[in-house]
Design an enzyme around this catalytic site. Sequence first.
Site, PDB file in Angstrom:
ATOM      1  CE  LYS A   1      15.377 -35.391  -7.285  1.00 45.75           C
ATOM      2  NZ  LYS A   1      16.367 -34.227  -7.458  1.00 45.75           N
TER       3      LYS A   1
ATOM      4  CG  PHE B   1      16.422 -25.033  -2.749  1.00 46.73           C
ATOM      5  CD1 PHE B   1      17.122 -24.078  -1.972  1.00 46.73           C
ATOM      6  CD2 PHE B   1      15.465 -24.545  -3.578  1.00 46.73           C
ATOM      7  CE1 PHE B   1      16.568 -22.467  -1.947  1.00 46.73           C
ATOM      8  CE2 PHE B   1      15.024 -23.419  -3.708  1.00 46.73           C
ATOM      9  CZ  PHE B   1      15.494 -22.251  -2.697  1.00 46.73           C
TER      10      PHE B   1
ATOM     11  CD  GLU C   1       6.623 -20.436  -3.401  1.00 50.04           C
ATOM     12  OE1 GLU C   1       6.628 -21.386  -4.236  1.00 50.04           O
ATOM     13  OE2 GLU C   1       6.683 -20.806  -2.190  1.00 50.04           O
TER      14      GLU C   1
ATOM     15  CD  GLU D   1      18.173 -30.449  -8.927  1.00 49.47           C
ATOM     16  OE1 GLU D   1      17.612 -31.062  -7.899  1.00 49.47           O
ATOM     17  OE2 GLU D   1      17.551 -29.762  -9.650  1.00 49.47           O
TER      18      GLU D   1
ATOM     19  CB  CYS E   1       7.202 -23.968   1.926  1.00 53.31           C
ATOM     20  SG  CYS E   1       6.965 -24.778   3.451  1.00 53.31           S
TER      21      CYS E   1
ATOM     22  CB  SER F   1       7.676 -25.453  -7.349  1.00 47.34           C
ATOM     23  OG  SER F   1       8.003 -26.401  -8.518  1.00 47.34           O
TER      24      SER F   1
HETATM   25  P1  NAD Z   1      11.319 -27.537  -7.171  1.00 43.69           P
HETATM   26  O1  NAD Z   1       9.991 -27.960  -7.522  1.00 43.69           O
HETATM   27  O2  NAD Z   1      11.942 -26.929  -8.139  1.00 43.69           O
HETATM   28  O3  NAD Z   1      12.209 -28.954  -6.853  1.00 43.69           O
HETATM   29  C1  NAD Z   1      11.828 -29.784  -6.186  1.00 43.69           C
HETATM   30  C2  NAD Z   1      12.154 -31.392  -6.490  1.00 43.69           C
HETATM   31  O4  NAD Z   1      11.714 -31.654  -7.645  1.00 43.69           O
HETATM   32  C3  NAD Z   1      13.406 -31.458  -6.618  1.00 43.69           C
HETATM   33  O5  NAD Z   1      14.168 -32.637  -6.157  1.00 43.69           O
HETATM   34  C4  NAD Z   1      14.014 -31.150  -8.228  1.00 43.69           C
HETATM   35  O6  NAD Z   1      15.303 -31.823  -8.523  1.00 43.69           O
HETATM   36  C5  NAD Z   1      12.846 -31.667  -8.629  1.00 43.69           C
HETATM   37  N1  NAD Z   1      12.400 -31.192 -10.109  1.00 43.69           N
HETATM   38  C6  NAD Z   1      12.808 -29.996 -10.398  1.00 43.69           C
HETATM   39  N2  NAD Z   1      12.468 -29.441 -11.578  1.00 43.69           N
HETATM   40  C7  NAD Z   1      11.675 -30.767 -12.072  1.00 43.69           C
HETATM   41  C8  NAD Z   1      11.068 -31.050 -13.226  1.00 43.69           C
HETATM   42  N3  NAD Z   1      10.941 -30.309 -14.121  1.00 43.69           N
HETATM   43  N4  NAD Z   1      10.532 -32.340 -13.401  1.00 43.69           N
HETATM   44  C9  NAD Z   1      10.597 -33.406 -12.341  1.00 43.69           C
HETATM   45  N5  NAD Z   1      11.380 -32.928 -11.202  1.00 43.69           N
HETATM   46  C10 NAD Z   1      11.861 -31.818 -11.045  1.00 43.69           C
HETATM   47  O7  NAD Z   1      11.305 -26.849  -5.799  1.00 43.69           O
HETATM   48  P2  NAD Z   1      12.488 -26.060  -5.101  1.00 43.69           P
HETATM   49  O8  NAD Z   1      12.836 -24.852  -5.752  1.00 43.69           O
HETATM   50  O9  NAD Z   1      13.692 -27.027  -4.732  1.00 43.69           O
HETATM   51  O10 NAD Z   1      12.035 -25.594  -3.611  1.00 43.69           O
HETATM   52  C11 NAD Z   1      11.160 -24.568  -3.627  1.00 43.69           C
HETATM   53  C12 NAD Z   1       9.794 -24.861  -3.537  1.00 43.69           C
HETATM   54  O11 NAD Z   1       9.256 -25.906  -2.812  1.00 43.69           O
HETATM   55  C13 NAD Z   1       8.734 -23.657  -3.222  1.00 43.69           C
HETATM   56  O12 NAD Z   1       7.810 -23.480  -4.389  1.00 43.69           O
HETATM   57  C14 NAD Z   1       8.447 -23.606  -1.860  1.00 43.69           C
HETATM   58  O13 NAD Z   1       7.061 -23.189  -1.399  1.00 43.69           O
HETATM   59  C15 NAD Z   1       8.093 -25.529  -2.057  1.00 43.69           C
HETATM   60  N6  NAD Z   1       8.231 -26.046  -0.687  1.00 43.69           N
HETATM   61  C16 NAD Z   1       6.883 -26.449  -0.144  1.00 43.69           C
HETATM   62  C17 NAD Z   1       6.693 -27.111   0.984  1.00 43.69           C
HETATM   63  C18 NAD Z   1       5.539 -27.453   1.912  1.00 43.69           C
HETATM   64  O14 NAD Z   1       5.417 -28.194   2.527  1.00 43.69           O
HETATM   65  N7  NAD Z   1       4.402 -27.107   1.084  1.00 43.69           N
HETATM   66  C19 NAD Z   1       7.944 -27.094   1.921  1.00 43.69           C
HETATM   67  C20 NAD Z   1       9.244 -26.592   1.437  1.00 43.69           C
HETATM   68  C21 NAD Z   1       9.497 -26.093   0.160  1.00 43.69           C
END
Ligand code: NAD
Length: 516
Positions: free
Chosen positions: A193, A169, A401, A196, A301, A246
């Site tokens: 994808k 997000f 985090e 959401e 991130c 994440s």
């Molecule tokens: P998230 O992991 O909750 O969601 C990422 C994606 O996974 C979304 O599209 C979501 O719909 C999907 N998802 C969520 N829960 C799921 C599950 N149980 N099973 C399968 N898919 C699932 O991450 P977020 O909260 O949207 O974003 C923040 C995180 O992203 C932070 O940890 C941040 O550090 C990381 N991030 C990393 C980078 C990088 O380049 N290393 C860049 C941006 C964000």
Amino acid sequence: MTANPDLVAQGESAVNARGDVPTVKLLIDGKFVESQTTEWRDIINPATQEVLARVPFATAQEVDAAVASAKEAFKTWRKTSIGTRARIFLKLQQLIRENMSELAQILTREQGKTLPDAEGDVFRGLEVVEHAANIGTLQMGEVANNVAGGVDTYTILQPLGVCAGITPFNFPAMIPLWMFPMAIATGNTFVLKPSEQDPMVTMRLVELALEAGIPAGVLNVVHGGEDVVNAICDHRDIKAISFVGSTRVGTHVYNRASLAGKRVQCMMGAKNHAIIMPDANKEQTLNALVGAAFGAAGQRCMALSVAVLVGEARNWIPELVEKARGLKVSAGTEPGTDVGPLISKAALQRVEGLIERGVQEGATLELDGRNPHVAGYEQGNFVGPTIFSGVKQGMAIYEQEIFGPVLCVMDAADIDEAIEIINANPNGNGTAIFTQSGAAAHRFREEIDVGQVGINLPIPVPVPLFSFTGSRASKLGDLGPYGKQVVLFYTQTKTVTERWFDDSTVAHAPNTTISL
Ligand code: NAD
């Protein structure tokens, strides 16, 4: 939101009003379609709680239809000329520039970050689109002449097929643009994808991509959460997955999709430390720290969430607190805002809960940003800049985090102890050192086990001439998104060894056998 008039005229806008709340569409086979699902989620303005739209959690049949469309489109797209592919991205970068202000406004409404930050989010993605327009020189193979007498060997980098992207997000413009332009420019077709929580700016970018000339089926979008992600991981017609999010979810995606035989790259969570040496330029360093810790409400991130003050630099805490206290907390649309809202009420509760745990576990709360009064936005998910000193390994505020505007301050006697702290943390996304000593900076660069390293730069995100990277718990898979590495990620190297018989000479030279 203003949608592409041509597409609206055909009733195909990515977000259409239905009743009084618009619904976000799926993109399947070049058409924006209403999902048949019964599962929907509200997209909420985090500064006001206004419901902006509803996003579907696509059905298994809809995911299959998107993949089938991409698979069919690959048959012709893989043979499209380099110039045709490159020109689409030249056009797309122009369309993004022309629509920058609208894109930023959509992004701020659904995600919360300030309008300048939203433009930055779009701009960093735009740079990858520009990079994709250079695909002609990026996707060239290698040739060795006469590896044996009359025999040449060369490589060609061929697209894989249907690739998929799963995005978080916090950068809803930049991260989708890390993925589909490079995948498609290299000759693949794509299923995206988006998060959401804020898919609307992503959908506007997708509309622009179609307007730029991406053919039907080459780019598809499905929305959803866990079930849709699992369907992507398991789908036998998807060859590669790029994930950003994440560590928990990324590890799951990596394991599940790898087991299903896919290529996977996962860019994941972070706990980014900065080392502040006592010889650093104090004013510049404190300004950089405040911007990197609290900008985008800490939801980057690459946010600097831990400052390790070395030696006398520990005396800088009062000035750091004063600078942080001066930041303006408000809606991202308000001029002069430094810190916008967190993405959701759940995120707000989690961050407030972690602040409370920090207090209970004995860290010193130097600045408490909880429950700020934000005039006109009393319902917003706000936490102001928060600073803890005396933070130790093992505390929840250090181990997790936080992903909010919370800075943990630690002490170290010298640079070696500071480096040891950072390398002992499981995350290896970004880090920085502030110093006027070239020798200290060199030591840091050599010894630190972290992907992105900044020297007097707080958020060292690489431009797309390079690739984003990460080490340890911040990344799985060896090749990064964008830059040169992603061309290898999205292609299969084929190595051809060939010889040709010259009919006019073969008759006179029967002994053409070679041994390799
Ligand atoms: P998230 O992991 O909750 O969601 C990422 C994606 O996974 C979304 O599209 C979501 O719909 C999907 N998802 C969520 N829960 C799921 C599950 N149980 N099973 C399968 N898919 C699932 O991450 P977020 O909260 O949207 O974003 C923040 C995180 O992203 C932070 O940890 C941040 O550090 C990381 N991030 C990393 C980078 C990088 O380049 N290393 C860049 C941006 C964000």
